[in-house]
Scaffold this active site. Sequence first.
Site, PDB file in Angstrom:
ATOM      1  N   ASN A   9       0.881  -1.175   0.000  1.00 57.06           N
ATOM      2  CA  ASN A   9       0.000   0.000   0.000  1.00 57.06           C
ATOM      3  C   ASN A   9       0.919   1.227   0.000  1.00 57.06           C
ATOM      4  O   ASN A   9       1.510   1.558   1.024  1.00 57.06           O
ATOM      5  CB  ASN A   9      -0.872  -0.050   1.262  1.00 57.06           C
ATOM      6  CG  ASN A   9      -1.700   1.205   1.437  1.00 57.06           C
ATOM      7  OD1 ASN A   9      -1.766   2.051   0.551  1.00 57.06           O
ATOM      8  ND2 ASN A   9      -2.325   1.335   2.598  1.00 57.06           N
ATOM      9  N   TRP A  10       1.042   1.867  -1.162  1.00 51.73           N
ATOM     10  CA  TRP A  10       2.016   2.966  -1.288  1.00 51.73           C
ATOM     11  C   TRP A  10       1.508   4.266  -0.671  1.00 51.73           C
ATOM     12  O   TRP A  10       2.249   5.223  -0.551  1.00 51.73           O
ATOM     13  CB  TRP A  10       2.372   3.173  -2.766  1.00 51.73           C
ATOM     14  CG  TRP A  10       3.116   2.018  -3.361  1.00 51.73           C
ATOM     15  CD1 TRP A  10       3.573   0.898  -2.714  1.00 51.73           C
ATOM     16  CD2 TRP A  10       3.516   1.866  -4.742  1.00 51.73           C
ATOM     17  NE1 TRP A  10       4.229   0.065  -3.599  1.00 51.73           N
ATOM     18  CE2 TRP A  10       4.206   0.630  -4.843  1.00 51.73           C
ATOM     19  CE3 TRP A  10       3.373   2.648  -5.883  1.00 51.73           C
ATOM     20  CZ2 TRP A  10       4.744   0.173  -6.050  1.00 51.73           C
ATOM     21  CZ3 TRP A  10       3.906   2.197  -7.085  1.00 51.73           C
ATOM     22  CH2 TRP A  10       4.587   0.974  -7.173  1.00 51.73           C
ATOM     23  N   LYS A  11       0.253   4.308  -0.300  1.00 54.27           N
ATOM     24  CA  LYS A  11      -0.337   5.517   0.304  1.00 54.27           C
ATOM     25  C   LYS A  11       0.003   6.747  -0.558  1.00 54.27           C
ATOM     26  O   LYS A  11       0.119   6.634  -1.766  1.00 54.27           O
ATOM     27  CB  LYS A  11       0.127   5.648   1.755  1.00 54.27           C
ATOM     28  CG  LYS A  11      -0.115   4.345   2.553  1.00 54.27           C
ATOM     29  CD  LYS A  11       0.085   4.494   4.027  1.00 54.27           C
ATOM     30  CE  LYS A  11      -0.146   3.146   4.706  1.00 54.27           C
ATOM     31  NZ  LYS A  11      -0.058   3.194   6.142  1.00 54.27           N
ATOM     32  N   HIS A  98      -9.493   1.018   4.960  1.00 56.01           N
ATOM     33  CA  HIS A  98      -8.202   1.213   5.617  1.00 56.01           C
ATOM     34  C   HIS A  98      -8.385   2.132   6.823  1.00 56.01           C
ATOM     35  O   HIS A  98      -9.195   3.058   6.787  1.00 56.01           O
ATOM     36  CB  HIS A  98      -7.194   1.811   4.635  1.00 56.01           C
ATOM     37  CG  HIS A  98      -5.806   1.789   5.190  1.00 56.01           C
ATOM     38  ND1 HIS A  98      -5.350   2.769   6.043  1.00 56.01           N
ATOM     39  CD2 HIS A  98      -4.809   0.894   5.065  1.00 56.01           C
ATOM     40  CE1 HIS A  98      -4.104   2.463   6.404  1.00 56.01           C
ATOM     41  NE2 HIS A  98      -3.763   1.333   5.823  1.00 56.01           N
ATOM     42  N   GLU A 100      -6.724   4.522   7.900  1.00 51.94           N
ATOM     43  CA  GLU A 100      -6.544   5.965   7.631  1.00 51.94           C
ATOM     44  C   GLU A 100      -7.816   6.555   7.017  1.00 51.94           C
ATOM     45  O   GLU A 100      -8.157   7.703   7.263  1.00 51.94           O
ATOM     46  CB  GLU A 100      -5.310   6.173   6.736  1.00 51.94           C
ATOM     47  CG  GLU A 100      -4.030   6.025   7.555  1.00 51.94           C
ATOM     48  CD  GLU A 100      -2.852   5.420   6.828  1.00 51.94           C
ATOM     49  OE1 GLU A 100      -2.808   5.465   5.583  1.00 51.94           O
ATOM     50  OE2 GLU A 100      -1.953   4.882   7.515  1.00 51.94           O
ATOM     51  N   GLU A 170      -5.457  -5.145  10.434  1.00 55.43           N
ATOM     52  CA  GLU A 170      -4.432  -4.134  10.677  1.00 55.43           C
ATOM     53  C   GLU A 170      -4.736  -3.388  11.976  1.00 55.43           C
ATOM     54  O   GLU A 170      -5.525  -2.434  11.979  1.00 55.43           O
ATOM     55  CB  GLU A 170      -4.406  -3.127   9.525  1.00 55.43           C
ATOM     56  CG  GLU A 170      -4.074  -3.732   8.179  1.00 55.43           C
ATOM     57  CD  GLU A 170      -3.480  -2.701   7.232  1.00 55.43           C
ATOM     58  OE1 GLU A 170      -2.405  -2.979   6.687  1.00 55.43           O
ATOM     59  OE2 GLU A 170      -4.062  -1.612   7.069  1.00 55.43           O
ATOM     60  N   GLY A 176       2.394   2.099  10.870  1.00 54.39           N
ATOM     61  CA  GLY A 176       3.326   3.212  10.732  1.00 54.39           C
ATOM     62  C   GLY A 176       4.001   3.616  12.031  1.00 54.39           C
ATOM     63  O   GLY A 176       4.637   4.652  12.116  1.00 54.39           O
ATOM     64  N   SER A 216       3.331  -2.292  10.355  1.00 49.05           N
ATOM     65  CA  SER A 216       4.784  -2.355  10.566  1.00 49.05           C
ATOM     66  C   SER A 216       5.398  -3.713  10.195  1.00 49.05           C
ATOM     67  O   SER A 216       6.315  -4.189  10.860  1.00 49.05           O
ATOM     68  CB  SER A 216       5.151  -1.963  12.001  1.00 49.05           C
ATOM     69  OG  SER A 216       4.739  -0.632  12.257  1.00 49.05           O
ATOM     70  N   GLY A 237       2.912  -1.149   4.331  1.00 49.01           N
ATOM     71  CA  GLY A 237       2.990   0.272   3.983  1.00 49.01           C
ATOM     72  C   GLY A 237       4.433   0.691   3.776  1.00 49.01           C
ATOM     73  O   GLY A 237       5.010   0.511   2.709  1.00 49.01           O
ATOM     74  N   GLY A 238       5.050   1.226   4.826  1.00 42.20           N
ATOM     75  CA  GLY A 238       6.398   1.798   4.722  1.00 42.20           C
ATOM     76  C   GLY A 238       7.418   0.872   4.063  1.00 42.20           C
ATOM     77  O   GLY A 238       8.200   1.307   3.202  1.00 42.20           O
TER      78      GLY A 238
HETATM   79  P1  PGA Z   1       2.807   0.162   7.680  1.00 42.19           P
HETATM   80  O1  PGA Z   1       1.364   0.381   7.023  1.00 42.19           O
HETATM   81  O2  PGA Z   1       3.357  -1.113   7.114  1.00 42.19           O
HETATM   82  O3  PGA Z   1       3.612   1.366   7.290  1.00 42.19           O
HETATM   83  O4  PGA Z   1       2.595   0.061   9.171  1.00 42.19           O
HETATM   84  C1  PGA Z   1       0.507  -0.699   6.796  1.00 42.19           C
HETATM   85  C2  PGA Z   1      -0.795  -0.218   6.196  1.00 42.19           C
HETATM   86  O5  PGA Z   1      -1.289   0.844   6.598  1.00 42.19           O
HETATM   87  O6  PGA Z   1      -1.378  -0.881   5.315  1.00 42.19           O
END
Ligand code: PGA
Length: 258
Positions: A9-11, A98, A100, A170, A176, A216, A237-238
């Site tokens: 997930n590149w956000k 998600h 967010e 999640e 994050g 994470s 994500g990251g």
């Molecule tokens: P993260 O994000 O790996 O940076 O914690 C995961 C996500 O939000 O899908």
Amino acid sequence: MRRPYLAGNWKMNLDRRAARELAGALGEYLEANPASKDIDVGVFPASVYLDEIVRTMGGSRLIVGAQNCCDEEAGAYTGEVSVAMLRDVGASSVILGHSERRHLYGEADELIGRKVSLALLGGLDVILCVGETQEEREGGATEGVVATQLRGGLEAVSASDMDRITIAYEPVWAIGTGLTASPDQAQAVHAYLRGLLSSLYTDEVADSVRIQYGGSVKPSNAVELLSMADIDGALVGGAALTPENFIPILEAGLAAAV
Ligand code: PGA
């Protein structure tokens, strides 16, 4: 045996060039590693780059999807992107619910459920995210929270469409933050979600739906997480933003596939 599914997930990260380079590196990795046919790999770029990433990756096994979609089919919805538009540029999947979107943009289960049904109807597969906040976990509410989110997201989804749904657990407190749920903590919630799928649908459906863990995930914890019985992949994500971090996570998925 469920086929591991690793998704990045590149956000709201990466510019056009960086997005192309990353997708290209992943495409090359898949090409050069025939064993990778045993896993599914997806990338979810910002919607403005979908068209280009799909065209760059044409012919590769990389799944390219969107991070969100509108809950209406078309019309006066300034700033929104429809399922049909996403399909039009070649996206095959969408991440919905998600944390967010839930917490920063106030998306509620009812809205997410509508998006899920529209996405399926329009031909997109769905990764449906669920997860509790730290406060909810500390208050012993984890199962209740994820159950409500799962039921709400799948409200209008029939058993026959469940092969187009992936669930991502999640925990919000792990996204994050560098904090990861321990493999046992994650496994417990995954097993609970699978039990719930079995009561909402059938044992067969519950057995075949993939449940990714997200929060994470990184090269140093991926092997352990992915070795758990009910963890069938990762939503990353990251650590999905560079091939140096994401490819070792794909390798962990491959190790779990055998
Ligand atoms: P993260 O994000 O790996 O940076 O914690 C995961 C996500 O939000 O899908």
